[in-house]
Motif scaffolding. Structure first.
Motif, PDB file in Angstrom:
ATOM      1  N   GLY A  16       0.839  -1.197   0.000  1.00 63.45           N
ATOM      2  CA  GLY A  16       0.000   0.000   0.000  1.00 63.45           C
ATOM      3  C   GLY A  16       0.867   1.237   0.000  1.00 63.45           C
ATOM      4  N   PRO A  17       0.276   2.383   0.308  1.00 66.75           N
ATOM      5  CA  PRO A  17       1.043   3.631   0.307  1.00 66.75           C
ATOM      6  C   PRO A  17       2.092   3.642   1.407  1.00 66.75           C
ATOM      7  N   TYR A  18       3.161   4.381   1.159  1.00 63.10           N
ATOM      8  CA  TYR A  18       4.221   4.516   2.157  1.00 63.10           C
ATOM      9  C   TYR A  18       4.827   5.905   2.074  1.00 63.10           C
ATOM     10  N   LEU A  19       5.463   6.309   3.155  1.00 59.36           N
ATOM     11  CA  LEU A  19       6.137   7.595   3.245  1.00 59.36           C
ATOM     12  C   LEU A  19       7.626   7.350   3.163  1.00 59.36           C
ATOM     13  N   HIS A  20       8.311   8.071   2.295  1.00 58.91           N
ATOM     14  CA  HIS A  20       9.758   7.952   2.158  1.00 58.91           C
ATOM     15  C   HIS A  20      10.390   9.252   2.621  1.00 58.91           C
ATOM     16  N   ARG A  21      11.254   9.138   3.598  1.00 57.76           N
ATOM     17  CA  ARG A  21      12.022  10.298   4.064  1.00 57.76           C
ATOM     18  C   ARG A  21      13.466   9.877   4.193  1.00 57.76           C
ATOM     19  N   THR A  22      14.339  10.842   4.131  1.00 60.57           N
ATOM     20  CA  THR A  22      15.731  10.540   4.435  1.00 60.57           C
ATOM     21  C   THR A  22      16.009  11.045   5.833  1.00 60.57           C
ATOM     22  N   ARG A  23      16.926  10.419   6.493  1.00 54.57           N
ATOM     23  CA  ARG A  23      17.282  10.875   7.825  1.00 54.57           C
ATOM     24  C   ARG A  23      17.893  12.271   7.741  1.00 54.57           C
ATOM     25  N   ALA A  24      18.422  12.648   6.568  1.00 49.14           N
ATOM     26  CA  ALA A  24      18.969  13.991   6.399  1.00 49.14           C
ATOM     27  C   ALA A  24      17.871  15.040   6.598  1.00 49.14           C
ATOM     28  N   ASP A  25      16.602  14.655   6.336  1.00 49.07           N
ATOM     29  CA  ASP A  25      15.490  15.568   6.601  1.00 49.07           C
ATOM     30  C   ASP A  25      15.390  15.856   8.097  1.00 49.07           C
ATOM     31  N   LEU A  26      15.712  14.839   8.900  1.00 49.00           N
ATOM     32  CA  LEU A  26      15.551  14.936  10.351  1.00 49.00           C
ATOM     33  C   LEU A  26      16.850  15.242  11.060  1.00 49.00           C
ATOM     34  N   ALA A  27      17.948  14.661  10.584  1.00 49.76           N
ATOM     35  CA  ALA A  27      19.258  14.847  11.210  1.00 49.76           C
ATOM     36  C   ALA A  27      20.282  15.077  10.105  1.00 49.76           C
ATOM     37  N   PRO A  28      20.594  16.324   9.789  1.00 47.18           N
ATOM     38  CA  PRO A  28      21.534  16.612   8.705  1.00 47.18           C
ATOM     39  C   PRO A  28      22.838  15.828   8.854  1.00 47.18           C
ATOM     40  N   GLY A  29      23.308  15.305   7.742  1.00 39.83           N
ATOM     41  CA  GLY A  29      24.544  14.532   7.753  1.00 39.83           C
ATOM     42  C   GLY A  29      24.297  13.041   7.849  1.00 39.83           C
ATOM     43  N   ASN A  30      23.055  12.618   8.038  1.00 43.81           N
ATOM     44  CA  ASN A  30      22.730  11.205   8.133  1.00 43.81           C
ATOM     45  C   ASN A  30      21.831  10.840   6.950  1.00 43.81           C
ATOM     46  N   PRO A  31      22.394  10.211   5.906  1.00 44.53           N
ATOM     47  CA  PRO A  31      21.624   9.961   4.689  1.00 44.53           C
ATOM     48  C   PRO A  31      20.760   8.699   4.717  1.00 44.53           C
ATOM     49  N   THR A  32      20.640   8.034   5.861  1.00 47.62           N
ATOM     50  CA  THR A  32      19.875   6.796   5.923  1.00 47.62           C
ATOM     51  C   THR A  32      18.449   7.020   5.439  1.00 47.62           C
ATOM     52  N   ARG A  33      17.975   6.139   4.587  1.00 50.89           N
ATOM     53  CA  ARG A  33      16.615   6.245   4.091  1.00 50.89           C
ATOM     54  C   ARG A  33      15.651   5.590   5.081  1.00 50.89           C
ATOM     55  N   SER A  34      14.490   6.166   5.219  1.00 51.23           N
ATOM     56  CA  SER A  34      13.490   5.681   6.156  1.00 51.23           C
ATOM     57  C   SER A  34      12.156   5.594   5.431  1.00 51.23           C
ATOM     58  N   TYR A  35      11.526   4.447   5.524  1.00 48.33           N
ATOM     59  CA  TYR A  35      10.224   4.239   4.901  1.00 48.33           C
ATOM     60  C   TYR A  35       9.229   3.882   5.989  1.00 48.33           C
ATOM     61  N   ARG A  36       8.051   4.478   5.932  1.00 50.43           N
ATOM     62  CA  ARG A  36       7.004   4.203   6.909  1.00 50.43           C
ATOM     63  C   ARG A  36       5.735   3.809   6.165  1.00 50.43           C
ATOM     64  N   SER A  37       5.046   2.799   6.677  1.00 46.07           N
ATOM     65  CA  SER A  37       3.790   2.384   6.068  1.00 46.07           C
ATOM     66  C   SER A  37       2.934   1.685   7.109  1.00 46.07           C
ATOM     67  N   THR A  38       1.640   1.893   7.007  1.00 49.79           N
ATOM     68  CA  THR A  38       0.724   1.128   7.848  1.00 49.79           C
ATOM     69  C   THR A  38       0.261  -0.122   7.105  1.00 49.79           C
ATOM     70  N   ALA A  39       0.600  -0.197   5.805  1.00 49.43           N
ATOM     71  CA  ALA A  39       0.236  -1.359   4.994  1.00 49.43           C
ATOM     72  C   ALA A  39       1.303  -2.443   5.126  1.00 49.43           C
ATOM     73  N   PRO A  40       0.943  -3.696   4.872  1.00 48.71           N
ATOM     74  CA  PRO A  40       1.945  -4.769   4.917  1.00 48.71           C
ATOM     75  C   PRO A  40       3.002  -4.596   3.828  1.00 48.71           C
ATOM     76  N   VAL A  41       4.177  -5.154   4.068  1.00 48.68           N
ATOM     77  CA  VAL A  41       5.228  -5.206   3.057  1.00 48.68           C
ATOM     78  C   VAL A  41       5.614  -6.666   2.850  1.00 48.68           C
ATOM     79  N   ARG A  42       6.022  -6.991   1.625  1.00 51.86           N
ATOM     80  CA  ARG A  42       6.462  -8.345   1.294  1.00 51.86           C
ATOM     81  C   ARG A  42       7.955  -8.340   1.046  1.00 51.86           C
ATOM     82  N   VAL A  43       8.641  -9.353   1.544  1.00 50.43           N
ATOM     83  CA  VAL A  43      10.052  -9.540   1.218  1.00 50.43           C
ATOM     84  C   VAL A  43      10.081 -10.219  -0.145  1.00 50.43           C
TER      85      VAL A  43
END
Length: 78
Positions: A16-43
């Protein structure tokens, strides 16, 4: 001394829908990608050739987190 296992990285598919943010948005200098979703994800696969950050970049990220902590900021936001 305990042995360290190599990290395992997976490729995921969002059902389903998900939110994509980078940690640089929250903590400059940290490029870790962060994905949030309330929907299930499949490996859908395992990533065998993932390369971690170079040591210099890790040190920069840690230094930035230390600087934020010393300034009284909460660098990790969930």
């Amino acid at each position: 001394m305990a042995s360290r296992r190599a990290p395992v990285h997976f490729e995921l598919y969002a059902e389903g829908p998900y939110l994509h943010r980078t940690r640089a948005d929250l903590a400059p200098g940290n490029p870790t990608r962060s994905y949030r979703s309330t929907a299930p994800v499949r490996v859908i696969g395992e990533i065998d050739d993932w390369q971690g950050h170079p040591p210099e970049q890790v040190e920069t990220m840690l230094a930035n987190l230390r600087r934020l902590r010393e300034a009284g900021a909460a660098p990790i936001i969930d």
